[in-house]
Design an enzyme around this catalytic site. Structure first.
Site, mmCIF file in Angstrom:
data_model
loop_
_atom_site.group_PDB
_atom_site.id
_atom_site.type_symbol
_atom_site.label_atom_id
_atom_site.label_comp_id
_atom_site.label_asym_id
_atom_site.label_seq_id
_atom_site.Cartn_x
_atom_site.Cartn_y
_atom_site.Cartn_z
ATOM 1 N N ARG A 45 22.083 -5.096 8.884
ATOM 2 C CA ARG A 45 20.650 -4.777 8.797
ATOM 3 C C ARG A 45 20.487 -3.285 8.523
ATOM 4 O O ARG A 45 19.664 -2.865 7.729
ATOM 5 C CB ARG A 45 19.891 -5.170 10.077
ATOM 6 C CG ARG A 45 18.431 -4.731 9.991
ATOM 7 C CD ARG A 45 17.475 -5.174 11.086
ATOM 8 N NE ARG A 45 18.042 -5.687 12.284
ATOM 9 C CZ ARG A 45 18.543 -4.962 13.280
ATOM 10 N NH1 ARG A 45 18.540 -3.640 13.212
ATOM 11 N NH2 ARG A 45 19.032 -5.551 14.339
ATOM 12 N N TYR A 97 -3.626 -4.503 -5.441
ATOM 13 C CA TYR A 97 -2.944 -5.805 -5.378
ATOM 14 C C TYR A 97 -3.449 -6.591 -4.156
ATOM 15 O O TYR A 97 -3.553 -6.040 -3.055
ATOM 16 C CB TYR A 97 -1.430 -5.565 -5.289
ATOM 17 C CG TYR A 97 -0.645 -6.829 -5.101
ATOM 18 C CD1 TYR A 97 -0.527 -7.743 -6.142
ATOM 19 C CD2 TYR A 97 -0.024 -7.126 -3.902
ATOM 20 C CE1 TYR A 97 0.185 -8.918 -5.984
ATOM 21 C CE2 TYR A 97 0.689 -8.295 -3.734
ATOM 22 C CZ TYR A 97 0.796 -9.185 -4.780
ATOM 23 O OH TYR A 97 1.499 -10.347 -4.613
ATOM 24 N N ASP A 169 2.216 2.615 -6.176
ATOM 25 C CA ASP A 169 2.803 1.306 -6.449
ATOM 26 C C ASP A 169 3.058 1.277 -7.959
ATOM 27 O O ASP A 169 2.138 1.156 -8.757
ATOM 28 C CB ASP A 169 1.818 0.209 -6.018
ATOM 29 C CG ASP A 169 2.379 -1.196 -6.236
ATOM 30 O OD1 ASP A 169 3.254 -1.369 -7.105
ATOM 31 O OD2 ASP A 169 1.919 -2.116 -5.533
ATOM 32 N N LYS A 194 9.211 -8.140 -10.038
ATOM 33 C CA LYS A 194 8.581 -8.125 -11.350
ATOM 34 C C LYS A 194 9.545 -7.519 -12.386
ATOM 35 O O LYS A 194 10.553 -8.115 -12.654
ATOM 36 C CB LYS A 194 7.248 -7.374 -11.274
ATOM 37 C CG LYS A 194 6.400 -7.738 -10.024
ATOM 38 C CD LYS A 194 5.861 -9.139 -10.002
ATOM 39 C CE LYS A 194 5.283 -9.595 -8.672
ATOM 40 N NZ LYS A 194 4.310 -8.732 -8.052
HETATM 41 C C1 LIG Z 1 3.715 -8.560 -6.710
HETATM 42 C C2 LIG Z 1 3.180 -7.242 -6.339
HETATM 43 C C3 LIG Z 1 3.337 -6.729 -5.044
HETATM 44 C C4 LIG Z 1 3.978 -7.528 -3.937
HETATM 45 O O1 LIG Z 1 5.347 -7.731 -4.151
HETATM 46 P P1 LIG Z 1 6.148 -9.014 -3.599
HETATM 47 O O2 LIG Z 1 7.522 -8.775 -4.125
HETATM 48 O O3 LIG Z 1 5.490 -10.225 -4.152
HETATM 49 O O4 LIG Z 1 6.051 -8.964 -2.114
HETATM 50 C C5 LIG Z 1 2.842 -5.470 -4.786
HETATM 51 N N1 LIG Z 1 2.218 -4.742 -5.736
HETATM 52 C C6 LIG Z 1 2.035 -5.209 -6.987
HETATM 53 C C7 LIG Z 1 1.324 -4.366 -7.985
HETATM 54 C C8 LIG Z 1 2.499 -6.471 -7.338
HETATM 55 O O5 LIG Z 1 2.308 -6.932 -8.580
#
Ligand SMILES: *Cc1c(COP(=O)(O)O)cnc(C)c1O
Length: 395
Positions: A45, A97, A169, A194
């Site tokens: 961890r 988001y 982000d 993504k």
């Molecule tokens: C998908 C997404 C998240 C969350 O990520 P997960 O891997 O699904 O937990 C956060 N910010 C943006 C802009 C996203 O597209």
């Protein structure tokens, strides 16, 4: 050195065997010679060699010094929020988001954290709500799903003057197109699910920082909360990142072609793509990004959920699914899918209209994607409800 060369050759060759691919250390613990005497790893961890390679890789990509890897993008976001105390405030972009909004509202507000949502396309709006209680300014740029752009450099100056940290982000741009730490941001977070992993086969989150002390603090919360990324998923994410710059080129090329085709179509009301000169913040995007990304959103002249439904059920290549950034094209209807946890007045105020459709352009041929979009527009224009599965056999 070119970025792709730098990325590929920052990955270590295994010193034990010469393996050119990073080994997957599928282990929970590490044998010690004596209590506290170990080879830098004690319990997985806290640290795992495969995850550690990915953590250095995201730091390299973002031009930072420390990186951390998490079980999801939201786990990375959650780790950053754990630094806050009751009474602290966040200033966040208004079309944030949906999952981040849910976490802020239904988890952290309960502990006394207050969040102000503002339209960050004008940095002055941020300046207006900054207070001595502001700890974090939370940006997404481009935003999801309306592709708004915030000026990271200008906002970082305001935020730092007020004693707040800037979190970006960077999921939509990816470090192949935009590096917030070089523009003044303090923390970059990613849903690596993504573009970074890039193949719609893993859920993962990453963060990177410049400041070592901030990195140590976040590492403490990563270990304390335990939302770490496992070794196998770390390996998949490393594997994806190896081709990030190549994939981003194709995503951007395709998105441009699709955005142009949409702009010319009579059934389309508005197209949101930072690469179009008609985009409200095109010049800011051109200043801070090297290209404009793979996501395009648009609204229909027939601004109804029904018209949007007809479109999203009539594409043949764009598959209807939450998520984005994979090699295969995806599309979604934010009002009823990704943004459904946001109250409708707030959703509409942030520009997420009933007919808004978000396209994640994959790496297929641009002409094929354009044709697919035209076909579905035709269907939605005629309001012809035809199953995409009936058509799929002809492909
Ligand atoms: C998908 C997404 C998240 C969350 O990520 P997960 O891997 O699904 O937990 C956060 N910010 C943006 C802009 C996203 O597209």
């Amino acid at each position: 050195m070119q970025e792709i060369t730098r990325i590929l050759h920052s990955l270590p060759i295994d010193p034990l065997t010469g393996a050119i691919s990073v080994p997957i250390y599928q282990t929970a613990t590490f044998v010690q010679d004596a209590p506290g005497e170990n080879k830098g790893f004690d319990y997985a961890r806290s640290n795992n060699p495969t995850r550690q390679v990915l953590e250095s890789l995201i730091a390299t990509l973002e031009h930072g010094r420390r990186g951390l890897a998490f079980a999801s993008g939201l786990a990375a976001i959650d780790c950053v929020l754990k630094m806050l105390e009751s009474g602290d405030e966040i200033v966040a972009v208004d079309d944030i988001y949906g999952g981040s909004f849910r976490l802020f509202t239904h988890v952290y507000e309960k502990f006394g954290v207050k969040v102000h949502y503002v339209d960050a396309t004008d940095p002055q709006n941020i300046l207006k709500v900054l207070s001595p209680k502001t700890r974090l300014v939370w940006l997404e740029t481009p935003t999801n799903p309306t592709l708004k752009i915030a000026d990271i450099e200008a906002i970082s100056r305001f935020a730092h003057a007020a004693g707040a940290l800037v979190v970006v982000d960077n999921t939509f741009a990816s470090p192949a197109l935009q590096r917030p730490l070089t523009l003044g941001a303090d923390i970059v977070i990613h849903s690596a699910t993504k573009y970074l992993a890039g193949h719609s086969d893993v859920i993962a989150g990453l963060l990177a920082v410049q400041d070592e002390a901030l990195g140590e603090r976040l590492k403490f919360f990563q270990n304390a909360g335990g939302g770490i990324l496992g070794p196998w998923d770390s390996w998949l994410t490393i594997r994806g990142i190896e081709t990030l710059p190549l994939r981003m080129e194709a995503h951007c090329r395709n998105a441009f072609a699709v955005a142009r085709a949409l702009s010319e179509h009579p059934a389309v009301a508005e197209v949101f793509y930072p690469g179009l000169s008609t985009h409200k913040n095109h010049s800011v995007a051109a200043k801070q990004q090297s290209a404009f990304g793979g996501v395009v959103s648009f609204t229909l002249k027939d601004d109804t959920t029904e018209a949007a439904r007809t479109f999203v059920t009539n594409t043949r290549l764009f598959k209807l699914a939450e998520s984005l950034g994979g090699v295969k094209s995806l599309l979604c209807h934010p009002a009823t899918m990704t943004n459904k946890s946001i109250p409708s007045e707030k959703r509409l105020a942030a520009g997420v209209r009933d007919s808004l459709i978000r396209l994640s352009c994959g790496i297929e041929g641009a002409a094929d994607l354009v044709e697919d979009v035209r076909w579905a527009l035709e269907a939605s224009g005629n309001n012809r409800m035809e199953s995409r599965y009936a058509e799929a056999t002809t492909l």
